[in-house]
Design a protein around this motif. Structure first.
Motif, mmCIF file in Angstrom:
data_model
loop_
_atom_site.group_PDB
_atom_site.id
_atom_site.type_symbol
_atom_site.label_atom_id
_atom_site.label_comp_id
_atom_site.label_asym_id
_atom_site.label_seq_id
_atom_site.Cartn_x
_atom_site.Cartn_y
_atom_site.Cartn_z
ATOM 1 N N THR A 207 0.793 -1.238 0.000
ATOM 2 C CA THR A 207 0.000 0.000 0.000
ATOM 3 C C THR A 207 0.822 1.283 0.000
ATOM 4 N N ASP A 208 2.139 1.232 0.207
ATOM 5 C CA ASP A 208 2.920 2.461 0.068
ATOM 6 C C ASP A 208 3.595 2.494 -1.305
ATOM 7 N N THR A 429 -18.739 -2.545 -4.008
ATOM 8 C CA THR A 429 -17.701 -2.629 -2.981
ATOM 9 C C THR A 429 -16.341 -2.561 -3.677
ATOM 10 N N ILE A 430 -15.442 -1.739 -3.152
ATOM 11 C CA ILE A 430 -14.091 -1.618 -3.695
ATOM 12 C C ILE A 430 -13.121 -2.264 -2.715
ATOM 13 N N LEU A 431 -12.290 -3.161 -3.239
ATOM 14 C CA LEU A 431 -11.286 -3.868 -2.451
ATOM 15 C C LEU A 431 -9.896 -3.487 -2.926
ATOM 16 N N ASN A 432 -8.914 -3.493 -2.014
ATOM 17 C CA ASN A 432 -7.526 -3.309 -2.435
ATOM 18 C C ASN A 432 -6.952 -4.666 -2.845
ATOM 19 N N THR A 433 -5.676 -4.683 -3.215
ATOM 20 C CA THR A 433 -5.075 -5.920 -3.724
ATOM 21 C C THR A 433 -4.880 -6.971 -2.636
ATOM 22 N N LEU A 434 -5.045 -6.575 -1.375
ATOM 23 C CA LEU A 434 -4.965 -7.534 -0.273
ATOM 24 C C LEU A 434 -6.333 -8.120 0.051
ATOM 25 N N GLY A 435 -7.362 -7.708 -0.722
ATOM 26 C CA GLY A 435 -8.706 -8.197 -0.487
ATOM 27 C C GLY A 435 -9.438 -7.455 0.612
ATOM 28 N N GLN A 436 -8.869 -6.356 1.075
ATOM 29 C CA GLN A 436 -9.490 -5.583 2.147
ATOM 30 C C GLN A 436 -10.497 -4.598 1.578
ATOM 31 N N TYR A 459 -7.162 -1.563 -7.677
ATOM 32 C CA TYR A 459 -8.333 -1.902 -6.874
ATOM 33 C C TYR A 459 -9.271 -2.830 -7.654
ATOM 34 N N ILE A 460 -10.089 -3.549 -6.923
ATOM 35 C CA ILE A 460 -11.068 -4.456 -7.505
ATOM 36 C C ILE A 460 -12.473 -4.000 -7.086
ATOM 37 N N ILE A 461 -13.385 -3.942 -8.066
ATOM 38 C CA ILE A 461 -14.779 -3.611 -7.786
ATOM 39 C C ILE A 461 -15.614 -4.882 -7.839
ATOM 40 N N LYS A 462 -16.428 -5.098 -6.825
ATOM 41 C CA LYS A 462 -17.385 -6.199 -6.817
ATOM 42 C C LYS A 462 -18.778 -5.628 -6.641
ATOM 43 N N LEU A 463 -19.713 -6.189 -7.392
ATOM 44 C CA LEU A 463 -21.099 -5.747 -7.350
ATOM 45 C C LEU A 463 -21.963 -6.812 -6.691
ATOM 46 N N LYS A 464 -22.899 -6.382 -5.863
ATOM 47 C CA LYS A 464 -23.806 -7.311 -5.203
ATOM 48 C C LYS A 464 -24.626 -8.076 -6.245
ATOM 49 N N ASP A 465 -24.731 -9.387 -6.046
ATOM 50 C CA ASP A 465 -25.507 -10.262 -6.937
ATOM 51 C C ASP A 465 -24.936 -10.305 -8.351
ATOM 52 N N ASN A 466 -23.630 -10.040 -8.477
ATOM 53 C CA ASN A 466 -22.971 -10.096 -9.790
ATOM 54 C C ASN A 466 -21.628 -10.781 -9.602
#
Length: 475
Positions: A207-208, A429-436, A459-466
């Motif tokens: 993250t740095d 929901t947006i997650l960082n590369t550590l899955g947080q 970053y990774i974006i996940k959508l509800k029900d997708n």
């Protein structure tokens, strides 16, 4: 300093024919930039939500004193640009240019270096569609060049890093969020190989921001890891990777550009090197303190004198592609190599534009707000600023017909949006590369989501029900 070195390298050229991607004809923004436009950047400079442009000249062969400019171009949101009042007419030999929010107000501010005036400066966006007077951060550099910005010490404020060519130093300055900067301990110094280029990215996933540094003397590429997170304190220190990215050569190479990006779409950042002398464009799959695997993207049979590369999803298929410009005057001027999931990009380039403008810098962003990425550049040999509209969405030729949603822009700085055939509100929901989990939002079709508080990184974006995930880069 890169420009000075280019002037002493003999030019040879080779022409090639490639497949076409649907881009509109060139649209000129500024037909008279001043002599030798050389540095270029894009961002929301006036805080109105549209992507503006800024250009700087480097008139190395000009009169005494040289007449150089920093100029900016206001976008109305539809790709119509207005040439605004010059930001500076007194700075000379601009060899580094970037934009960032220095003081937390209005739009992005302009940061620049002067190679012959030996200074690092900034110009604050004034909230009235203009910029304030030059503010000097450091006036005692020796041949400064590339300048980059990011939150190096993770305090929420913009920091700045640059190189000092003539005394082989890579320096950074911590910002306080109010326009004040403090010179910190060097990232590296004393190599004796003339530091040439720097880029910042989170290369070890902690993250740095780490630093990629290149050298003119031996044409090598090194990584210096930021130890802020590892130290568990508020101190930033730097440790060099034990294995060089590329050892280079003193006689056959001239590294003109180094960037970072996920070239093979595996979720990890890679390093991309553009060699203006040999014509090689190479991406490196680097293991921390371990092997560095070089992979060729392009060579002199495609573009003999390549200038700058950008990693971006140009065809909206969810995979990063690699774009490349010609620093010569005969070869195809802008080409791109299609990316693939967890694989090297295609070896067959596709053509965006064929001109002899010598494009030493360019940017990729959505200038007309239609959801795909356009290309803007400077023409070194014809003193112009111009852009090419990507007609991908307009023509309906997306190569990702199965993808119902399009994420744009990518990379993004302040906002992202999803475009597609949906009318309901989406839970994102947006997650960082550590899955947080770092952020949640609700959005409608084509609605913008503010991501300005996110740190630079992937970053990774996940959508509800997708079940589909969307990856983007925050810069």
């Amino acid at each position: 300093m890169k420009k000075t070195l280019l002037c002493v390298i003999c030019l040879t050229f080779f022409s090639s024919l490639m497949f076409a991607q649907p881009f509109a004809a060139v649209q000129t923004i500024d037909p008279s930039t001043g002599t030798d436009p050389y540095e270029f950047a894009s961002g929301d400079l006036d805080g109105d939500g549209d992507i503006d442009l800024v250009m700087a000249t480097y008139d190395f062969n000009g009169g005494t004193p040289a007449q150089d400019y920093i100029k900016w171009y206001k976008n109305d949101g539809n790709g119509n640009f207005t040439v605004e009042t010059e930001v500076s007419t007194t700075i000379q030999y601009v060899d580094g240019l970037t934009v960032a929010n220095i003081d937390g107000q209005f739009g992005l501010d302009i940061i620049a270096t002067s190679a012959n005036q030996d200074k690092l400066v900034y110009f604050l966006s004034d909230g009235m569609g203009g910029f304030g007077s030059e503010v000097v951060i450091d006036g005692a550099l020796i041949g400064p060049g590339e300048v980059v910005a990011g939150d190096i010490n993770l305090d929420g404020h913009t920091d700045i890093a640059t190189i000092s060519f003539s005394n082989s130093r890579t320096q950074w300055y911590s910002g306080d969020g109010a326009g004040n900067f403090t010179a910190e301990a060097d990232i590296e110094n004393g190599t004796g190989n003339s530091t040439l280029y720097i880029n910042l990215a989170d290369l070890d996933g902690d993250t740095d921001l780490d630093a990629v540094v290149t050298y003119y003397g031996n044409q090598s590429i090194e990584i210096y890891y930021n130890q802020y997170v590892e130290s568990g304190s508020t101190a930033v220190t730097w440790i060099k990777d034990t294995v060089t990215v590329d050892s280079g050569s003193t006689t056959t190479n001239f590294i003109f550009n180094v960037i970072t990006g996920d070239v093979n779409n595996d979720g990890n950042l890679n390093i991309v090197m553009v060699d203006n002398f040999s014509g090689d464009v190479v991406w490196y799959d680097k293991v921390k303190n371990g092997t560095s695997t070089a992979n060729t993207i392009s060579d002199d049979s495609i573009i003999d004198r390549p200038a700058v590369a950008v990693v971006a999803d140009i065809n909206n298929d969810g995979e990063n592609d690699v774009l490349l410009t010609d620093g010569g005057s005969i070869d195809d001027a802008i080409i791109w190599f299609q990316g693939a999931d967890n694989a090297a990009p295609s070896a067959t380039p596709q053509l965006v534009a064929d001109n002899n403008f010598q494009m030493y810098d360019f940017t990729v962003d959505d200038y007309d707000g239609d959801g795909d990425k356009d290309i803007a550049s400077v023409g070194f040999s014809n003193d112009t600023v111009f852009w090419y509209e990507n007609e991908l969405i307009t023509l309906g030729v997306s190569e990702s017909e199965n993808n119902e949603l399009i994420l744009y822009p990518n990379p993004a700085h302040t906002h992202i949006a999803l475009k597609g055939n949906f009318n309901e509100t989406l839970d994102m929901t947006i997650l960082n590369t550590l899955g947080q989990e770092v952020m949640n939002a609700k959005l409608m079709n084509d609605e913008r989501v503010d991501i300005s508080q996110l740190k630079t990184g992937v970053y990774i974006i996940k959508l509800k029900d997708n079940t589909t995930s969307y990856k983007f880069v925050k810069n």
